[in-house]
Design a protein around this motif. Structure first.
Motif, PDB file in Angstrom:
ATOM      1  N   UNK A  27       0.765  -1.230   0.000  1.00 50.79           N
ATOM      2  CA  UNK A  27       0.000   0.000   0.000  1.00 50.79           C
ATOM      3  C   UNK A  27       0.796   1.281   0.000  1.00 50.79           C
ATOM      4  N   UNK A  28       2.118   1.224  -0.028  1.00 51.92           N
ATOM      5  CA  UNK A  28       2.907   2.438   0.059  1.00 51.92           C
ATOM      6  C   UNK A  28       3.180   3.131  -1.253  1.00 51.92           C
ATOM      7  N   UNK A  29       2.823   2.513  -2.352  1.00 53.31           N
ATOM      8  CA  UNK A  29       3.100   3.091  -3.670  1.00 53.31           C
ATOM      9  C   UNK A  29       1.816   3.621  -4.295  1.00 53.31           C
ATOM     10  N   UNK A  30       1.929   4.677  -5.085  1.00 51.81           N
ATOM     11  CA  UNK A  30       0.739   5.185  -5.775  1.00 51.81           C
ATOM     12  C   UNK A  30       0.319   4.245  -6.901  1.00 51.81           C
ATOM     13  N   UNK A  31      -0.908   4.426  -7.375  1.00 51.55           N
ATOM     14  CA  UNK A  31      -1.450   3.594  -8.441  1.00 51.55           C
ATOM     15  C   UNK A  31      -0.516   3.591  -9.642  1.00 51.55           C
ATOM     16  N   UNK A  32      -0.204   2.398 -10.103  1.00 48.79           N
ATOM     17  CA  UNK A  32       0.657   2.227 -11.270  1.00 48.79           C
ATOM     18  C   UNK A  32       2.118   2.037 -10.942  1.00 48.79           C
ATOM     19  N   UNK A  33       2.508   2.238  -9.694  1.00 54.83           N
ATOM     20  CA  UNK A  33       3.920   2.175  -9.318  1.00 54.83           C
ATOM     21  C   UNK A  33       4.240   1.148  -8.240  1.00 54.83           C
ATOM     22  N   UNK A  34       3.324   0.250  -7.929  1.00 53.65           N
ATOM     23  CA  UNK A  34       3.607  -0.731  -6.882  1.00 53.65           C
ATOM     24  C   UNK A  34       4.672  -1.718  -7.365  1.00 53.65           C
ATOM     25  N   UNK A  35       5.333  -2.349  -6.429  1.00 49.84           N
ATOM     26  CA  UNK A  35       6.377  -3.308  -6.752  1.00 49.84           C
ATOM     27  C   UNK A  35       6.484  -4.313  -5.620  1.00 49.84           C
ATOM     28  N   UNK A  36       7.125  -5.429  -5.906  1.00 47.59           N
ATOM     29  CA  UNK A  36       7.334  -6.461  -4.892  1.00 47.59           C
ATOM     30  C   UNK A  36       8.696  -6.216  -4.259  1.00 47.59           C
ATOM     31  N   UNK A  37       8.692  -5.930  -2.975  1.00 46.29           N
ATOM     32  CA  UNK A  37       9.923  -5.687  -2.235  1.00 46.29           C
ATOM     33  C   UNK A  37      10.562  -7.043  -1.912  1.00 46.29           C
ATOM     34  N   UNK A  38      11.756  -7.307  -2.426  1.00 44.15           N
ATOM     35  CA  UNK A  38      12.391  -8.601  -2.177  1.00 44.15           C
ATOM     36  C   UNK A  38      12.819  -8.790  -0.723  1.00 44.15           C
ATOM     37  N   UNK A  39      12.814  -7.720   0.065  1.00 43.91           N
ATOM     38  CA  UNK A  39      13.204  -7.824   1.470  1.00 43.91           C
ATOM     39  C   UNK A  39      12.057  -8.276   2.370  1.00 43.91           C
ATOM     40  N   UNK A  40      10.840  -8.335   1.833  1.00 46.31           N
ATOM     41  CA  UNK A  40       9.685  -8.776   2.617  1.00 46.31           C
ATOM     42  C   UNK A  40       9.439 -10.246   2.317  1.00 46.31           C
ATOM     43  N   UNK A  41       9.456 -11.055   3.375  1.00 46.81           N
ATOM     44  CA  UNK A  41       9.217 -12.490   3.227  1.00 46.81           C
ATOM     45  C   UNK A  41       7.719 -12.738   3.280  1.00 46.81           C
ATOM     46  N   UNK A  42       7.211 -13.460   2.265  1.00 51.17           N
ATOM     47  CA  UNK A  42       5.788 -13.763   2.175  1.00 51.17           C
ATOM     48  C   UNK A  42       5.625 -15.261   1.987  1.00 51.17           C
ATOM     49  N   UNK A  43       4.561 -15.831   2.565  1.00 50.07           N
ATOM     50  CA  UNK A  43       4.297 -17.239   2.286  1.00 50.07           C
ATOM     51  C   UNK A  43       3.758 -17.352   0.867  1.00 50.07           C
ATOM     52  N   UNK A  44       3.627 -18.561   0.368  1.00 50.39           N
ATOM     53  CA  UNK A  44       3.249 -18.778  -1.038  1.00 50.39           C
ATOM     54  C   UNK A  44       1.945 -18.110  -1.414  1.00 50.39           C
ATOM     55  N   UNK A  45       0.914 -18.240  -0.571  1.00 47.89           N
ATOM     56  CA  UNK A  45      -0.392 -17.666  -0.890  1.00 47.89           C
ATOM     57  C   UNK A  45      -0.322 -16.143  -0.968  1.00 47.89           C
ATOM     58  N   UNK A  46       0.280 -15.527   0.017  1.00 51.74           N
ATOM     59  CA  UNK A  46       0.385 -14.066   0.032  1.00 51.74           C
ATOM     60  C   UNK A  46       1.301 -13.591  -1.084  1.00 51.74           C
ATOM     61  N   UNK A  47       2.343 -14.346  -1.372  1.00 57.57           N
ATOM     62  CA  UNK A  47       3.248 -13.998  -2.463  1.00 57.57           C
ATOM     63  C   UNK A  47       2.536 -13.981  -3.804  1.00 57.57           C
ATOM     64  N   UNK A  48       1.685 -14.978  -4.035  1.00 55.85           N
ATOM     65  CA  UNK A  48       0.927 -15.034  -5.286  1.00 55.85           C
ATOM     66  C   UNK A  48      -0.082 -13.891  -5.363  1.00 55.85           C
ATOM     67  N   UNK A  49      -0.782 -13.626  -4.248  1.00 57.51           N
ATOM     68  CA  UNK A  49      -1.743 -12.518  -4.212  1.00 57.51           C
ATOM     69  C   UNK A  49      -1.042 -11.188  -4.456  1.00 57.51           C
ATOM     70  N   UNK A  50       0.156 -11.031  -3.902  1.00 55.98           N
ATOM     71  CA  UNK A  50       0.924  -9.802  -4.091  1.00 55.98           C
ATOM     72  C   UNK A  50       1.317  -9.640  -5.553  1.00 55.98           C
ATOM     73  N   UNK A  51       1.759 -10.714  -6.173  1.00 54.99           N
ATOM     74  CA  UNK A  51       2.132 -10.669  -7.592  1.00 54.99           C
ATOM     75  C   UNK A  51       0.925 -10.264  -8.442  1.00 54.99           C
ATOM     76  N   UNK A  52      -0.241 -10.844  -8.168  1.00 53.24           N
ATOM     77  CA  UNK A  52      -1.457 -10.506  -8.908  1.00 53.24           C
ATOM     78  C   UNK A  52      -1.835  -9.038  -8.700  1.00 53.24           C
TER      79      UNK A  52
END
Length: 91
Positions: A27-52
């Motif tokens: 939620x820290x990025x404005x619309x169109x500029x979000x990205x996946x921070x490699x320093x945040x560890x996510x489980x598989x389900x949350x990782x997939x939801x984040x990618x989507x």
């Protein structure tokens, strides 16, 4: 292709974006500029939801150029001001 401001299509796609981003650490990025921070560890389900979410966010940045660069709180207020406080049911 840009989506017309105030249209039913804008309402549906913006509601989907709001729902998709709930509970994710994106939620820290404005619309169109979000990205996946490699320093945040996510489980598989949350990782997939984040990618989507990130893919949808970039897509909406192109389809909603009048909203690109606005932050989540601004977009939730925009949605509420135009269509009320309740998100439509998912299709």
């Amino acid at each position: 292709m840009a989506i017309e401001p105030g249209s039913e299509e804008e309402k549906k796609i913006l509601a989907k974006w709001i729902r998709t981003g709930r509970g994710l650490i994106v939620g820290g990025s404005p619309l169109g500029d979000s990205y996946i921070d490699p320093n945040v560890v996510r489980d598989d389900d949350v990782g997939q939801r984040t990618k989507e979410y990130v893919e949808l966010d970039h897509q909406l940045g192109e389809q909603l150029p009048h909203l690109k660069g606005k932050f989540r709180y601004e977009l939730e207020k925009y949605f509420s001001d135009n269509w009320g406080p309740y998100l439509p049911l998912e299709d």
